[in-house]
Design a protein around this motif. Structure first.
Motif, PDB file in Angstrom:
ATOM      1  N   PRO A  81       0.822  -1.211   0.000  1.00 18.07           N
ATOM      2  CA  PRO A  81       0.000   0.000   0.000  1.00 18.07           C
ATOM      3  C   PRO A  81       0.857   1.262   0.000  1.00 18.07           C
ATOM      4  O   PRO A  81       1.866   1.347   0.706  1.00 18.07           O
ATOM      5  CB  PRO A  81      -0.805  -0.111   1.300  1.00 18.07           C
ATOM      6  CG  PRO A  81      -0.798  -1.571   1.650  1.00 18.07           C
ATOM      7  CD  PRO A  81       0.520  -2.085   1.163  1.00 18.07           C
ATOM      8  N   THR A  82       0.444   2.227  -0.785  1.00 11.56           N
ATOM      9  CA  THR A  82       1.192   3.484  -0.876  1.00 11.56           C
ATOM     10  C   THR A  82       1.293   4.153   0.487  1.00 11.56           C
ATOM     11  O   THR A  82       2.328   4.753   0.834  1.00 11.56           O
ATOM     12  CB  THR A  82       0.504   4.423  -1.879  1.00 11.56           C
ATOM     13  OG1 THR A  82       0.420   3.765  -3.149  1.00 11.56           O
ATOM     14  CG2 THR A  82       1.275   5.724  -2.042  1.00 11.56           C
ATOM     15  N   ILE A 128       4.616   1.958 -18.214  1.00 12.24           N
ATOM     16  CA  ILE A 128       3.690   2.596 -19.159  1.00 12.24           C
ATOM     17  C   ILE A 128       2.234   2.481 -18.722  1.00 12.24           C
ATOM     18  O   ILE A 128       1.342   2.979 -19.390  1.00 12.24           O
ATOM     19  CB  ILE A 128       3.865   2.015 -20.575  1.00 12.24           C
ATOM     20  CG1 ILE A 128       3.744   0.498 -20.574  1.00 12.24           C
ATOM     21  CG2 ILE A 128       5.219   2.419 -21.146  1.00 12.24           C
ATOM     22  CD1 ILE A 128       3.864  -0.132 -21.950  1.00 12.24           C
ATOM     23  N   GLN A 129       2.000   1.835 -17.592  1.00 11.75           N
ATOM     24  CA  GLN A 129       0.660   1.788 -17.009  1.00 11.75           C
ATOM     25  C   GLN A 129       0.814   1.745 -15.493  1.00 11.75           C
ATOM     26  O   GLN A 129       1.877   1.385 -14.979  1.00 11.75           O
ATOM     27  CB  GLN A 129      -0.118   0.552 -17.482  1.00 11.75           C
ATOM     28  CG  GLN A 129       0.470  -0.757 -17.008  1.00 11.75           C
ATOM     29  CD  GLN A 129      -0.352  -1.957 -17.422  1.00 11.75           C
ATOM     30  OE1 GLN A 129      -1.405  -1.826 -18.029  1.00 11.75           O
ATOM     31  NE2 GLN A 129       0.122  -3.152 -17.092  1.00 11.75           N
ATOM     32  N   GLY A 130      -0.208   2.115 -14.778  1.00 13.05           N
ATOM     33  CA  GLY A 130      -0.140   2.077 -13.325  1.00 13.05           C
ATOM     34  C   GLY A 130      -0.506   0.701 -12.803  1.00 13.05           C
ATOM     35  O   GLY A 130      -1.539   0.149 -13.179  1.00 13.05           O
ATOM     36  N   ASN A 131       0.333   0.141 -11.941  1.00  9.03           N
ATOM     37  CA  ASN A 131       0.055  -1.146 -11.312  1.00  9.03           C
ATOM     38  C   ASN A 131      -0.377  -0.910  -9.876  1.00  9.03           C
ATOM     39  O   ASN A 131       0.418  -0.454  -9.044  1.00  9.03           O
ATOM     40  CB  ASN A 131       1.291  -2.049 -11.352  1.00  9.03           C
ATOM     41  CG  ASN A 131       1.515  -2.671 -12.715  1.00  9.03           C
ATOM     42  OD1 ASN A 131       0.828  -2.328 -13.672  1.00  9.03           O
ATOM     43  ND2 ASN A 131       2.469  -3.569 -12.816  1.00  9.03           N
ATOM     44  N   GLY A 133      -0.996  -1.147  -6.117  1.00 12.29           N
ATOM     45  CA  GLY A 133      -0.231  -1.811  -5.077  1.00 12.29           C
ATOM     46  C   GLY A 133       1.259  -1.821  -5.303  1.00 12.29           C
ATOM     47  O   GLY A 133       1.999  -2.429  -4.536  1.00 12.29           O
ATOM     48  N   ALA A 134       1.711  -1.147  -6.360  1.00 14.96           N
ATOM     49  CA  ALA A 134       3.152  -1.098  -6.654  1.00 14.96           C
ATOM     50  C   ALA A 134       3.530   0.305  -7.102  1.00 14.96           C
ATOM     51  O   ALA A 134       4.171   0.492  -8.136  1.00 14.96           O
ATOM     52  CB  ALA A 134       3.514  -2.135  -7.705  1.00 14.96           C
ATOM     53  N   ALA A 135       3.121   1.293  -6.326  1.00 12.65           N
ATOM     54  CA  ALA A 135       3.299   2.682  -6.742  1.00 12.65           C
ATOM     55  C   ALA A 135       4.766   3.074  -6.851  1.00 12.65           C
ATOM     56  O   ALA A 135       5.161   3.763  -7.797  1.00 12.65           O
ATOM     57  CB  ALA A 135       2.580   3.621  -5.772  1.00 12.65           C
ATOM     58  N   VAL A 136       5.586   2.655  -5.906  1.00 15.46           N
ATOM     59  CA  VAL A 136       6.992   3.048  -5.936  1.00 15.46           C
ATOM     60  C   VAL A 136       7.676   2.431  -7.153  1.00 15.46           C
ATOM     61  O   VAL A 136       8.393   3.115  -7.896  1.00 15.46           O
ATOM     62  CB  VAL A 136       7.717   2.629  -4.641  1.00 15.46           C
ATOM     63  CG1 VAL A 136       9.200   2.967  -4.732  1.00 15.46           C
ATOM     64  CG2 VAL A 136       7.102   3.324  -3.447  1.00 15.46           C
ATOM     65  N   TYR A 137       7.457   1.143  -7.367  1.00 14.25           N
ATOM     66  CA  TYR A 137       8.054   0.483  -8.527  1.00 14.25           C
ATOM     67  C   TYR A 137       7.550   1.110  -9.823  1.00 14.25           C
ATOM     68  O   TYR A 137       8.334   1.391 -10.732  1.00 14.25           O
ATOM     69  CB  TYR A 137       7.726  -1.005  -8.494  1.00 14.25           C
ATOM     70  CG  TYR A 137       8.329  -1.784  -9.642  1.00 14.25           C
ATOM     71  CD1 TYR A 137       9.657  -2.178  -9.609  1.00 14.25           C
ATOM     72  CD2 TYR A 137       7.567  -2.129 -10.752  1.00 14.25           C
ATOM     73  CE1 TYR A 137      10.222  -2.890 -10.651  1.00 14.25           C
ATOM     74  CE2 TYR A 137       8.114  -2.842 -11.807  1.00 14.25           C
ATOM     75  CZ  TYR A 137       9.436  -3.217 -11.760  1.00 14.25           C
ATOM     76  OH  TYR A 137       9.993  -3.916 -12.797  1.00 14.25           O
ATOM     77  N   SER A 138       6.235   1.339  -9.912  1.00 17.51           N
ATOM     78  CA  SER A 138       5.673   1.939 -11.127  1.00 17.51           C
ATOM     79  C   SER A 138       6.268   3.316 -11.382  1.00 17.51           C
ATOM     80  O   SER A 138       6.575   3.670 -12.528  1.00 17.51           O
ATOM     81  CB  SER A 138       4.150   2.037 -11.005  1.00 17.51           C
ATOM     82  OG  SER A 138       3.552   0.765 -10.950  1.00 17.51           O
ATOM     83  N   ALA A 139       6.436   4.102 -10.315  1.00 15.37           N
ATOM     84  CA  ALA A 139       7.013   5.437 -10.467  1.00 15.37           C
ATOM     85  C   ALA A 139       8.458   5.348 -10.965  1.00 15.37           C
ATOM     86  O   ALA A 139       8.889   6.139 -11.810  1.00 15.37           O
ATOM     87  CB  ALA A 139       6.950   6.194  -9.144  1.00 15.37           C
ATOM     88  N   ALA A 180       7.716 -15.127  -3.242  1.00 16.34           N
ATOM     89  CA  ALA A 180       8.013 -15.592  -1.889  1.00 16.34           C
ATOM     90  C   ALA A 180       7.865 -14.469  -0.869  1.00 16.34           C
ATOM     91  O   ALA A 180       7.355 -14.687   0.242  1.00 16.34           O
ATOM     92  CB  ALA A 180       9.423 -16.175  -1.839  1.00 16.34           C
ATOM     93  N   ASN A 181       8.285 -13.265  -1.238  1.00 16.48           N
ATOM     94  CA  ASN A 181       8.288 -12.141  -0.301  1.00 16.48           C
ATOM     95  C   ASN A 181       6.927 -11.476  -0.149  1.00 16.48           C
ATOM     96  O   ASN A 181       6.601 -10.940   0.918  1.00 16.48           O
ATOM     97  CB  ASN A 181       9.310 -11.093  -0.737  1.00 16.48           C
ATOM     98  CG  ASN A 181      10.731 -11.579  -0.624  1.00 16.48           C
ATOM     99  OD1 ASN A 181      11.048 -12.417   0.222  1.00 16.48           O
ATOM    100  ND2 ASN A 181      11.612 -11.088  -1.481  1.00 16.48           N
ATOM    101  N   PHE A 182       6.145 -11.490  -1.232  1.00 14.05           N
ATOM    102  CA  PHE A 182       4.895 -10.740  -1.212  1.00 14.05           C
ATOM    103  C   PHE A 182       3.666 -11.622  -1.442  1.00 14.05           C
ATOM    104  O   PHE A 182       2.556 -11.108  -1.586  1.00 14.05           O
ATOM    105  CB  PHE A 182       4.932  -9.643  -2.285  1.00 14.05           C
ATOM    106  CG  PHE A 182       6.043  -8.645  -2.085  1.00 14.05           C
ATOM    107  CD1 PHE A 182       5.950  -7.673  -1.102  1.00 14.05           C
ATOM    108  CD2 PHE A 182       7.189  -8.688  -2.867  1.00 14.05           C
ATOM    109  CE1 PHE A 182       6.972  -6.752  -0.914  1.00 14.05           C
ATOM    110  CE2 PHE A 182       8.216  -7.780  -2.684  1.00 14.05           C
ATOM    111  CZ  PHE A 182       8.113  -6.804  -1.699  1.00 14.05           C
TER     112      PHE A 182
END
Length: 242
Positions: A81-82, A128-131, A133-139, A180-182
């Protein structure tokens, strides 16, 4: 006769090692850079500082005397979560995914200008799209996707081409670690849920590292001279609906 030389970051990873294998098959000299030792790693470097990035590029040039290409494959994943993102998590993802790529690219440009070379960065469908639950990675991957557009226009007069490839989920140890982590203790279900988003339905599978390496290899060729500033999807149509 001088061989063409490519620098590959994240060389110990699934994509990085596949890229190395493809370019070596094509007769190139490959200089692998990673933060950890491993097969195919020639330079150990933590690329989270500009100084380390510049030093890695200098070492690569000292090994073979030239630089014809750079593949920026180092990266890491996070999700959640962001509202729960810590500053430490944010900084780590951006330092690895964005800062390291930026300063390796920056350090390499003067050498690539001598050879009319190329840069290919590993972005993502999340670039190129928003995912959710993965805001930091997407950014971070969005930054890479726009970085290549900006730099491609800047260095086009020098004959340098700059692109990004945007894979979906890739069948690598990184993806296994992600599950495994998530995966909440159920990595198999986590992976199944990822595949359920693909339009192939029961035929869905993950992209293979060799498929990504093949696209990166193509972008290094003379036949791809007209392609620069592009973000090329390789995701089974995952991002085609945006």
């Amino acid at each position: 006769m001088s061989h063409s030389v490519v620098l590959v970051t994240g060389a110990a990873g699934g994509v990085g090692s596949a890229v190395r294998a493809r370019f070596e098959e094509g007769g190139w000299q490959v200089v692998g850079v990673d933060v950890r030792e491993g097969p195919g790693v020639d330079i150990i470097a933590d690329l989270r500082t500009a100084a380390a990035c510049h030093q890695a590029v200098r070492e690569a040039i000292s090994l073979h005397g030239r630089l014809d290409g750079v593949v920026l494959a180092a990266g890491l994943w996070t999700e959640g979560p962001t509202s729960d993102t810590s500053e430490e998590e944010f900084d780590l993802v951006f330092d690895v995914n964005v800062k390291g790529s930026y300063f390796v690219l920056s350090a390499a440009l003067p050498e690539l200008a001598k050879t009319s070379g190329f840069v290919t960065a590993l972005s993502s469908d999340a670039g190129i799209q928003g995912n959710a639950g993965a805001a930091v990675y997407s950014a971070s991957k969005g930054a890479i996707s726009n970085l290549v557009r900006a730099v491609a226009r800047e260095v086009a007069p020098q004959g340098i081409r700059v692109n990004a490839v945007c894979p979906g989920d890739i069948d690598t140890p990184m993806l296994a670690g992600q599950a495994a982590n998530f995966g909440g203790g159920n990595p198999e279900q986590y992976l199944a849920d990822l595949l359920s988003a693909y339009p192939q339905g029961e035929r869905a599978r993950f992209v293979q590292p060799a498929e990504v390496a093949g696209l990166i290899w193509f972008l290094a060729q003379k036949e791809a001279e007209a392609i620069t500033g592009a973000n090329l999807s390789i995701d089974f149509g995952l991002s085609a609906g945006i």
